[in-house]
Design an enzyme around this catalytic site. Structure first.
Site, PDB file in Angstrom:
ATOM      1  NE  ARG A 104      -3.832   0.279   2.173  1.00  0.00           N
ATOM      2  CZ  ARG A 104      -4.892   0.631   2.880  1.00  0.00           C
ATOM      3  NH1 ARG A 104      -5.457   1.782   3.443  1.00  0.00           N
ATOM      4  NH2 ARG A 104      -6.282  -0.615   2.065  1.00  0.00           N
ATOM      5  CG  HIS A 131      -8.095  -0.765  -2.135  1.00  0.00           C
ATOM      6  ND1 HIS A 131      -7.397  -1.581  -2.239  1.00  0.00           N
ATOM      7  CD2 HIS A 131      -8.788  -0.559  -1.174  1.00  0.00           C
ATOM      8  CE1 HIS A 131      -8.081  -1.619  -0.717  1.00  0.00           C
ATOM      9  NE2 HIS A 131      -8.649  -1.083  -0.319  1.00  0.00           N
ATOM     10  CD  GLN A 134     -13.030  -2.923   0.109  1.00  0.00           C
ATOM     11  OE1 GLN A 134     -11.911  -2.431   0.914  1.00  0.00           O
ATOM     12  NE2 GLN A 134     -13.813  -3.182   0.517  1.00  0.00           N
ATOM     13  CG  ASP A 224     -13.435   6.374  -1.497  1.00  0.00           C
ATOM     14  OD1 ASP A 224     -14.107   5.696   0.148  1.00  0.00           O
ATOM     15  OD2 ASP A 224     -12.668   6.149  -2.195  1.00  0.00           O
ATOM     16  CB  CYS A 264     -13.822   0.322   0.125  1.00  0.00           C
ATOM     17  SG  CYS A 264     -13.716   2.012   0.939  1.00  0.00           S
ATOM     18  NE  ARG A 292      -9.782  -6.240   1.111  1.00  0.00           N
ATOM     19  CZ  ARG A 292      -9.045  -5.184   1.539  1.00  0.00           C
ATOM     20  NH1 ARG A 292      -9.892  -3.668   1.593  1.00  0.00           N
ATOM     21  NH2 ARG A 292      -7.676  -4.614   0.948  1.00  0.00           N
TER      22      ARG A 292
HETATM   23  N1  NVA Z   1     -10.034   6.185  -1.010  1.00  0.00           N
HETATM   24  C1  NVA Z   1      -9.804   5.861   0.144  1.00  0.00           C
HETATM   25  C2  NVA Z   1     -10.141   4.433   0.139  1.00  0.00           C
HETATM   26  C3  NVA Z   1      -9.544   3.531   1.543  1.00  0.00           C
HETATM   27  C4  NVA Z   1     -10.112   2.257   1.736  1.00  0.00           C
HETATM   28  C5  NVA Z   1      -8.676   6.228   0.442  1.00  0.00           C
HETATM   29  O1  NVA Z   1      -7.382   5.862  -0.286  1.00  0.00           O
HETATM   30  O2  NVA Z   1      -8.079   7.140   1.540  1.00  0.00           O
HETATM   31  N1   CP Z   2     -10.805  -1.109   3.224  1.00  0.00           N
HETATM   32  C1   CP Z   2     -10.106  -0.910   3.381  1.00  0.00           C
HETATM   33  O1   CP Z   2      -8.871  -0.401   2.603  1.00  0.00           O
HETATM   34  O2   CP Z   2      -9.241  -0.435   4.752  1.00  0.00           O
HETATM   35  P1   CP Z   2      -8.180  -0.426   5.948  1.00  0.00           P
HETATM   36  O3   CP Z   2      -7.398   0.916   4.688  1.00  0.00           O
HETATM   37  O4   CP Z   2      -8.321  -0.104   6.948  1.00  0.00           O
HETATM   38  O5   CP Z   2      -6.728  -1.446   5.220  1.00  0.00           O
END
Ligand code: NVA
Ligand code: CP
Length: 307
Positions: A104, A131, A134, A224, A264, A292
């Site tokens: 990530r 993502h 997800q 989101d 998500c 997940r």
């Molecule tokens: N769009 C959000 C998704 C978190 C799982 C982010 O990137 O923070």
């Molecule tokens: N949805 C998701 O990726 O959650 P986290 O940021 O907690 O991993």
């Protein structure tokens, strides 16, 4: 050449159908109390985080252990990534230890650099652009709810920011062929290249400005957060710019009968979605989170072949 999973389009429809059927089987086994499978044969899988995570970290950690491997968790601040070690070196070093790297980070280009120099699969655990893990779990959840009805006949709504989640839903619409109506405020559209490519491939993809119009007839309504992890500095401005883009009970009432609400997570109740919708019977948010684990087990099984 290892098989990487950097964008949703890195796998084909056939590959997704295979992964869904494995995920269904693995989920049923786990629910019967059968957690362990020897697939990974003790091999280590790296989990690297340059941003916070709850679901991704824990679901991959469990997935790896339950497949008979072990997770090696790295937070960026404790690694030489944070001191600028060349990605090409890190990729070759980590490839000597690990059998896959789940990462990530901020830019997709970092993952592409890693993949170029890596002899192990690279798995995108969220970038600013996408993502895919997800949306893999989200689609598995939607397919479960459809209970045999064809996914490609469905209409999906995405209301809110044209960021990583919206981009990935676009790619998913290209692979699966379902209808997708996005409602994004002006100035917050999805990635222009992904949008153009998807619209070329799937004439049922539309970009709108009205959440009610996007939700009309949808079998699944998605949203989101207004400000993602990489946009924290813009949070206040975004609250104003996204006014009118909240998923409410009125918006859900425009969707098809029996429509589900998807997010998500983490959510900001009262911002992008009301508490009422989050807690309504239509909400499948915790199934998405659970899935997940099952979907990623099936994904890792596929990307890291048996010894
Ligand atoms: N769009 C959000 C998704 C978190 C799982 C982010 O990137 O923070
Ligand atoms: N949805 C998701 O990726 O959650 P986290 O940021 O907690 O991993």
């Amino acid at each position: 050449m290892p098989k990487h999973y950097i964008t949703f389009r890195d796998l084909s429809l056939d590959e997704y159908n295979h992964i869904f059927s494995r995920a269904k089987k693995l989920k049923a086994e786990r629910l019967r109390g059968q957690y362990l499978r020897p697939h990974l044969g003790g091999r280590p899988i790296g989990l690297f985080f340059a941003k916070p995570s709850t679901r991704t970290r824990v679901s991959f950690d469990c997935a790896i252990r339950e497949l008979g491997g072990h997770p090696v968790i790295m937070n960026i601040s404790e690694t030489q990534f944070s001191r600028g070690e060349p990605i090409s070196h890190s990729a070759r070093v980590l490839s000597r230890y690990l059998s896959a790297l789940v990462i990530r980070t901020f830019l997709e280009s970092e993952l592409r650099d890693l993949a170029r120099h890596s002899t192990m699969p690279i798995v995108n655990a969220l970038t600013n652009e996408q993502h895919p893990c997800q949306v893999l779990a989200d689609l598995f959840t939607f397919v479960e709810r459809l209970d045999g009805r064809p996914l490609e006949k469905q209409q999906v709504a995405f209301i809110g920011d044209g960021h990583n989640m919206a981009n990935t839903w676009l790619e998913a619409a290209a692979v699966f062929g379902f209808g997708l109506a996005l409602a994004c405020p002006e100035g917050y559209d999805p990635d222009a290249d992904i949008l153009r490519r998807t619209m070329n491939d799937n004439p049922r993809v539309r970009l709108l400005r009205s959440p009610a119009e996007a939700a009309a007839g949808a079998g699944a309504v998605n949203t989101d957060v207004f400000a993602s992890m990489d946009q924290a500095a813009e949070a206040e401005k975004r609250l104003k710019d996204f006014r009118g883009f909240q998923v409410t009970a009125e918006i859900m009432a425009k969707a098809a009968p029996g429509a589900i609400f998807m997010h998500c997570l983490p959510a900001h109740p009262g911002e992008e979605v009301t508490e009422e919708v989050l807690e309504s019977p239509a909400s499948v948010i915790f199934d998405e989170a659970e899935n997940r684990l099952h979907a990623q087990k099936a994904l890792l099984e596929y990307l890291v072949p048996p010894l």
